[in-house]
Design an enzyme around this catalytic site. Structure first.
Site, PDB file in Angstrom:
ATOM      1  CB  THR D  78     -54.274  36.861  39.601  1.00 29.08           C
ATOM      2  OG1 THR D  78     -53.965  38.108  40.267  1.00 29.08           O
ATOM      3  CG2 THR D  78     -52.949  36.497  38.674  1.00 29.08           C
ATOM      4  CB  SER D 106     -59.365  39.084  38.734  1.00 29.96           C
ATOM      5  OG  SER D 106     -60.290  38.052  38.766  1.00 29.96           O
ATOM      6  CD  GLN D 128     -61.111  38.009  34.416  1.00 32.40           C
ATOM      7  OE1 GLN D 128     -61.465  38.489  35.612  1.00 32.40           O
ATOM      8  NE2 GLN D 128     -61.933  36.946  34.013  1.00 32.40           N
ATOM      9  CE1 TYR D 130     -62.604  33.306  33.792  1.00 34.50           C
ATOM     10  CE2 TYR D 130     -62.847  34.680  36.098  1.00 34.50           C
ATOM     11  CZ  TYR D 130     -61.913  33.910  34.984  1.00 34.50           C
ATOM     12  OH  TYR D 130     -61.159  33.486  35.527  1.00 34.50           O
ATOM     13  CB  THR D 156     -61.135  35.207  30.962  1.00 37.22           C
ATOM     14  OG1 THR D 156     -60.334  35.993  31.739  1.00 37.22           O
ATOM     15  CG2 THR D 156     -60.510  33.846  31.017  1.00 37.22           C
ATOM     16  NE  ARG D 165     -56.831  26.202  38.124  1.00 38.14           N
ATOM     17  CZ  ARG D 165     -57.625  27.370  37.987  1.00 38.14           C
ATOM     18  NH1 ARG D 165     -57.782  27.993  39.198  1.00 38.14           N
ATOM     19  NH2 ARG D 165     -58.131  27.543  36.858  1.00 38.14           N
ATOM     20  CE  LYS D 234     -55.647  36.400  31.447  1.00 38.92           C
ATOM     21  NZ  LYS D 234     -56.234  35.599  32.216  1.00 38.92           N
ATOM     22  CB  SER D 256     -53.523  34.415  28.621  1.00 35.73           C
ATOM     23  OG  SER D 256     -53.499  33.710  29.840  1.00 35.73           O
ATOM     24  CG  HIS D 258     -56.566  30.707  33.425  1.00 32.96           C
ATOM     25  ND1 HIS D 258     -57.675  31.250  32.640  1.00 32.96           N
ATOM     26  CD2 HIS D 258     -56.566  30.838  34.568  1.00 32.96           C
ATOM     27  CE1 HIS D 258     -58.496  32.029  33.866  1.00 32.96           C
ATOM     28  NE2 HIS D 258     -57.619  31.666  34.956  1.00 32.96           N
ATOM     29  N   GLY D 290     -47.621  34.910  31.314  1.00 35.09           N
ATOM     30  CA  GLY D 290     -47.410  33.735  31.520  1.00 35.09           C
ATOM     31  C   GLY D 290     -45.849  33.507  31.494  1.00 35.09           C
ATOM     32  CB  ILE D 292     -43.047  37.807  32.578  1.00 36.43           C
ATOM     33  CG1 ILE D 292     -43.759  37.799  31.360  1.00 36.43           C
ATOM     34  CG2 ILE D 292     -42.034  38.932  32.859  1.00 36.43           C
ATOM     35  CD1 ILE D 292     -43.045  38.244  29.973  1.00 36.43           C
ATOM     36  NE  ARG D 293     -42.176  33.092  37.135  1.00 34.85           N
ATOM     37  CZ  ARG D 293     -43.331  33.288  36.742  1.00 34.85           C
ATOM     38  NH1 ARG D 293     -43.666  34.273  36.006  1.00 34.85           N
ATOM     39  NH2 ARG D 293     -44.257  32.351  36.963  1.00 34.85           N
ATOM     40  NE  ARG D 313     -48.821  30.471  39.272  1.00 36.01           N
ATOM     41  CZ  ARG D 313     -48.896  30.056  37.913  1.00 36.01           C
ATOM     42  NH1 ARG D 313     -47.986  30.705  36.987  1.00 36.01           N
ATOM     43  NH2 ARG D 313     -50.023  29.134  37.607  1.00 36.01           N
TER      44      ARG D 313
END
Lengths: 363, 363, 363, 363
Positions: D78, D106, D128, D130, D156, D165, D234, D256, D258, D290, D292-293, D313
């Site tokens: 991230t 990242s 990671q 780009y 990615t 966003r 990814k 993923s 993203h 993505g 996972i809590r 996050r």
């Protein structure tokens, strides 16, 4: 207030339009179930995005009935644009031309067809028609539209009577005195009321019962006899009616439930699109309106077989925001979002102007 | 306050009726799941509307057990109309006659059968019966009803005991002193309580345990021996019981769950209708009550095979609004909405008095 | 405040219990999904009610492992009843005996087994056991219970470690100083912590890690060697484990997820019951706990194959309301509601003590 | 404030981070449907827990691409960790090393790769990447990473353009002046804007259009020519792309979307994992990020075939709480919850380092 997505325009319009006008534009029939389902049904469709395709060049132009538009989003016919912006349909016509797309002008315009054409000469426009009991009035409208250079005739099939929109009844909706259904002024005498509807006497700027509820498929032949324009039928929701439409010689079908303003609790348009496309098997072009709120909704509709979509309420929100300029903002956002979602879904331009569909699944 | 749709009458009644009366009318058993499901189940049914049919002339009259009514909506049996309006069932009878439809008078009326008949001579009425432990009382009621010109006998099958309606227990519901279950005055001695229900001693104007929980299908034969009236059984929810009803010689079936006031968490009536209609295969007429809130609900019920629907709580809301006049308003709105939804769904009258179903799908 | 249904007792307990005690009783693991699903799953099951059956006489007694109880609802094992009512498990025992049903006393009682038995001599009781690392302590408990006349041994299988109940961690839950896990006083030395759980150091009145996470099916044989009591295994949720339980010689199975307090996001117990009953094929008795809130829930569980249900939290709410008397109120309401729902569903007593199931369908 | 579960850290971060930073981390594309679906999809998966297995010893270590980590949760790439904590990625690197897991740094780090490595020498790290229009810049990054001891290269694939966003657009998001995309300083000249996106001019610390949207599968070969590091791709969401990834010689796949920040309304990652695992048939390792809590989410992912999961996050929330220490808290809670849920589900370690899956069913 930043205008980032279409719901920002909706919030603006809700805040600044007179309540009676907002309610009229927002109205759905009965419980508004279908109006809301039009949107929710898009949420139930999922992309299957593909990666690592070259999406650096994407041509999103398309053609509808042979005319090129800059991207596959047109303006659906809606009434009374002066309720949203003083210049009314003249602003709509200018914005559509500026964005190089198609505008379907409504019979229920608050500007005349002549004014609309004069405001944006050379724009691609279709004319939307109801068939009235007074057939001469309808015939005159068709022939005026053809003479003015409209390039398609859209027959609305889902309004033998007006749907029951509760807020309009509560508000006693009628046009302000300075607005008129200008295209039909003096065309109608007051018709005799049908006894069945005595408690539901709503009507929108025209005498009650001016529309003809006895219209059938054979009237397509009558229309055909009046004009050489291509005929597009709007309001089809089933495979059976799509087949009938093709057999009666229309050139296009708009899958529509009138924004959920007519029969409540019919199908969402994006759901109905699937069976219509399958029934039509490419014999005529199929379009869809209702519930488009994001560029990715446009991509979904195209991936499911629509040639183009039309937006109704979002166009009115754009007008309410800043007239011609506001509507261009709305169209530009949809265009950018459409372009972006297409790139992120891994789709690309194919030479024949179609879009390839890699990527849909219904939930 | 504009009365545009049935929920306006509901809001009025909730606001103006005494809480204890509102709660009684609104009550469902236990968690009220079935009461609410009756409505929600209609929302899950979608039309497949057809376009360009001639819907200029639509005859919405129908016949139930040979009697013509102006449209396929009657008044379901509900108790204690004086709680809603001083004239009680007399107003109900007048409104039903004015609208030329059928009124099923409840055993639990706050007017006598004689008063009801005198209030609206010549109206089409059926009488609703419970079978009491005191069989002589039931017999006497049946024969009074027949003598007074009631044209059908509706046996309620789903109340061997009264369902548990929590708000009524909390409120300690009982009729105000000036109201009585007039048709049964002095008919009952106090029965011995069943030991099982000692903590659930609710009852509605009659001694506890006056109803006979030992009633079986054979009691249909006993009823048949008492009267020449057609017998309609109310409360059937399964194909199995529908078959039994036909075999025991009833003339009609009302698919009903008592407005969700008896067993909670059984099926919604519109869902149960489908299997009942299929089981009955046209041998007797099938009706349905529960959850009708819009004209399009009526159309759905008819499209799924009901000959007619009956409304319970909406009739009470109409009474609570303006007595006879309010109930007529409710019926008229349903009639107009039914007519309109039929037109918008592309349905039309067929000479034999039936409605053709083009257009349904369950979600 | 009228106590009409179980949620009234819940509201009372929530209002009057200390927050830390309420939170402890209400707690579910993690997001409490399974705790809530236990209830919601009952709502998804629908009756298919049958009409016109003689329901005047209904015998709702049943037998579990040969002992008759007045109706098929017992008290599930839960800990720390003194948190709900000063007399704790003594009140529970008295209420269960007064209502002639079975009480499963928890290892985590705040009264000794001796006190429980002395409070209600002659009551039908089972003893619930965890297997501790200190096997001698477990053995001693089993043999004390047998000697005291407990008639069944319930082995809890779903707690190799304690589930993560967030509110208890936040509250730093521990028993007030004057309460103790009396049956295990002085039985444990403090065990060495497992390194894995260093941040999750919750425990409930006993030293951490006193429970033995290495227990396997073979330990059933060890238990069998200690006692002649029937062994009931609690916490089974799959057909596979039900088969293993039968093969290892248990006499009964309680389908349970520990009220949603252990593994979150496993199945609701009423859903798991179906596959367990099918796997067991009548070889041993099957019971269920979790989510019972209405008499009709009991009927559903029985209709799906349970011999009896057990209630956990509702019993605690009853205690919190009025001790022994409050718990009797809870049981009596469930009994009445069960009886009533059975009558309204058209079910009746069958001589062999079973209940016939006419009437279920899952949504 | 007790930090008991990951949502406590989320609440803390929401409360204490500057709104613009919180919004940036929380952002999803468009309506955030996919962002939220990532979480909801886990809730729809149910365990089938097994009982009475010896769960006293559980080894939760695993290996990814041959390197052992202490439990199967790594740190997803991230951007801009200094927005969460002053030390930024240096703290992240230290926490990951302390917990003996893998950290994917990242490209959009606010520390240089050199600073990251110096902060936590010897930690397991992947880099990671780009692919930029300026290929030299990408090449230089890859080779720097390899030289610094990064052990994997994560490409990615789902960002040919940046997703929309809305909150970032509204906030006019840009990095504070004292933060930089340090790894790419001076690498880019300002590129010419693509005409299509003129109204969507968001970008995150780099010149607009610095990313190359023309990347295709063949560029995997180019990457392979630059480095001997294993390549992990990814952003894969379909079986078709998984097959292409294997054929192009990657060593690993991260399923993923993203974090729902790119194409809205694609599949939830845990749903996509199933088809990817099936397509890959063990030929390369498959990971997922993505949504996972909870520790049980990790178990679900592993049971459905993931070798390891990565958190995005939640790691940032941990940083925002207390930097390195806060991130360790987050990882430790996940580790404990994972361990506990595995025990409660009856799963155990198998010698070959895999986890056996007894226990899943999708709703």
């Amino acid at each position: 207030m930043a205008m980032v997505c279409l719901s920002d325009f909706e919030a603006y319009a809700k805040k600044y339009l007179p309540k009676i006008a907002w309610d009229y534009f927002a109205a759905g029939a009965d419980d508004c179930t279908t109006r809301d389902e039009n949107i929710l049904a898009y949420r139930r469709i999922r992309f299957r995005p593909r990666m690592l395709r070259d999406v650096s060049m994407m041509d999103i132009r398309t053609k509808i009935l042979g005319s090129e538009i800059s991207f596959p989003v047109g303006i659906a016919p809606t009434g009374f644009h002066q309720l949203a912006w003083p210049d009314g349909e003249k602003s709509t016509a200018r914005a559509a031309r500026a964005m190089n797309t198609c505008y379907i002008a409504s019979t229920y315009s608050t500007c005349t067809l002549e004014e609309i054409c004069a405001a944006a000469p050379g724009g691609l426009r279709w004319f939307q028609l109801y068939i009235h009991r007074n057939r001469a009035a309808s015939q005159q409208l068709v022939q005026r539209a053809e003479a003015l250079g409209f390039q398609g005739l859209v027959l609305t099939a889902d309004l033998p009577y007006t749907g029951k929109r509760r807020d309009d009844v509560r508000n006693g909706f009628r046009l302000p005195p300075h607005m008129k259904v200008k295209n039909l002024e003096q065309a109608f005498e007051v018709c005799k009321m049908s006894p069945a509807f005595h408690s539901l006497r709503w009507h929108y700027g025209l005498p009650p019962n001016s529309l003809d509820p006895s219209v059938t498929w054979n009237d397509i032949y009558w229309l055909r006899s009046l004009t050489r324009l291509p005929i597009i039928i709007k309001g089809i929701l089933t495979a059976e009616d799509a087949e009938l439409a093709v057999r009666h010689g229309v050139q296009g079908i708009i899958v529509s439930n009138h924004g959920g303003r007519q029969l409540d609790e019919g199908p969402a348009t994006i759901d109905a699109l699937v069976e219509v496309v399958e029934a039509v098997r490419g014999r005529v072009e199929v379009y869809v309106d209702g519930g488009i709120r994001k560029g990715s909704d446009v991509l979904k509709a195209l991936a499911l077989g629509a040639k183009c979509v039309f937006i109704g309420r979002p166009a009115l929100w754009g007008l309410a925001y800043k007239g011609e300029e506001g509507l261009q903002d709305v169209l530009r956002i949809l265009q950018d979002e459409f372009h972006l979602s297409m790139a992120l879904a891994g789709k690309y331009f194919v030479c024949n102007g179609g879009y390839r569909c890699f990527c849909m699944q219904a939930l």
